[in-house]
Design an enzyme around this catalytic site. Structure first.
Site: not given
Ligand code: PLP
Length: 387
Positions: A127, A212, A241
């Site tokens: 993702f 990532d 995040k």
């Protein structure tokens, strides 16, 4: 709610306040937060150092265009580079934007080189975000439904399988992009040594390695960044995040030679790297380093997984407990989609992926007493359901 687009399946609770690992709703009910905004509020809600940095900066200057130099950007970029690898940083506002920048950087890097390589290999189950290019990079069909045509240039291979990766490389392959541990597909951990193998394959075939670390990064897995477990330093790394503990920030760091593919005008973001976001990021990262939050994540993660391992012995529906640090997945052989709602009635925030994987990503400052409480509540919920 009538005026909001229907993009989220929301739980019926209005959270209005948070402190540490606890959050309160508008009726005063308290919840133990095992979600942390999905691996975002890693230092706990409203951490004093971040609140102080934000309020101090808010009194000085919120926003400044990137037409001018922003000293806070230079400070956070240096902090990131000194604690990861020698590189240059671009700031944006989210994970998807950071990955979008990374993809553009890969393309631009090879644009002027002989052969003009453009293909990026990503992983099944990955993702990478919700913009068109990051959806195209994402290795899950469900996120692409209805959005064709997809931007071209991505192929996916099985995660954790180095032979599958090598077999997909051809003379147009520019980069490999992956999450060191897949978050959104249910905390999928690759075999030990895999990241280092990927690094070696990239070196052997002259490919860029893009990590990532949006979910795995910023102390979540027990290291400041998960690539550090295997000394598999990437050429490009994205983060977001937890980087500013809940204030929106994204960043991409690239080794200097790769970063030099971007020049003025090639990429930009109006809000990216604004002084408020930077002050929150500096306070967050400094706190993580000064207080050795990666170690806290490591120790508490071991304890949580040990407690869950005990739970597995008495609840046969649990098939696996996995993860690193406080990025923990509990897989069931049965549907557990009742858990987030049932958790609310019992005073705990829980997140379930694909209906059968419980994802536990609490603040990294969680106490052992809070872990005990979370495990007790989960135990009770499973007993009540007889699973
Ligand atoms: N990459 C990974 C690994 C993620 O986990 C996420 C979000 O869950 C993203 C990218 C997208 O980040 P954002 O929602 O901030 O755009």
């Amino acid at each position: 709610m009538d005026y909001l687009m229907n993009t989220y399946a929301r739980l019926p609770v209005n959270l209005v306040r948070g402190k540490g690992c606890l959050v309160w709703d508008d009726k005063g009910k308290c919840y133990l937060d095992m979600v942390a905004g999905i691996a975002v509020c890693s230092l706990g809600h409203c951490h004093p150092a971040v609140v102080e940095a934000l309020t101090t900066q808010a009194r000085e200057l919120f926003h400044c265009s990137n037409l001018y130099s922003i000293p806070q950007q230079a400070r956070l970029a240096r902090l990131i580079s000194e604690n990861t690898f020698d590189g240059k940083v671009f700031f944006c506002n989210s994970g998807a934007e950071a990955n979008e920048a990374a993809i553009k950087l890969v393309r631009r890097y090879y644009n002027k080189k002989p052969g003009h390589k453009t293909k990026i290999i990503t992983m099944e189950g990955s993702f990478h975000g919700r913009t068109l290019a990051t959806v195209a990079a994402t290795g899950q069909a469900r996120f692409k439904l209805g959005f064709a045509p997809m931007p071209a240039g991505f192929v996916t291979v099985a995660f954790g399988n180095i032979n599958a990766l090598e077999a997909a490389i051809d003379d147009k392959t520019a980069a490999v992009m992956l999450e060191p541990i897949q978050g959104e597909s249910g905390i999928q951990v690759p075999p030990p040594g895999y990241l280092k193998q990927v690094r070696d394959v990239c070196d052997n075939h002259n490919l860029l390695f893009v990590a990532d670390e949006i979910q795995t990064g910023c102390s979540r897995t027990g290291k400041l960044f998960a690539y550090m477990y295997e000394d598999a330093d990437p050429d490009i790394m994205t983060m977001a995040k937890a980087l500013a503990n809940g204030f929106p920030v994204g960043a991409v760091i690239a080794k200097p030679e790769v970063a030099s593919a971007f020049g003025p005008g090639n990429h930009a973001s109006t809000f990216g790297g604004n002084p408020l976001a930077m002050s929150a990021g500096i306070a967050t990262l400094n706190t993580m380093i000064d207080e050795d939050i990666p170690d806290s994540s490591l120790q508490k993660g071991l304890y949580l997984r040990q407690c869950l391992g005990e739970l597995k012995k008495v609840h046969p529906s649990i098939t696996e407990v996995r993860g690193k640090g406080l990025m923990v997945g509990v897989e069931f052989d049965t549907d557990i989609s009742f858990m987030p709602m049932e958790g609310l009635t019992k005073g705990i925030m829980l997140n379930v992926i694909k209906g059968h994987i419980l994802r536990l990503v609490p603040p990294l400052i969680i106490s052992t007493a809070e872990i005990d409480r979370a495990v007790d509540i989960i135990d009770t919920m499973l007993k009540e359901k007889g699973i």
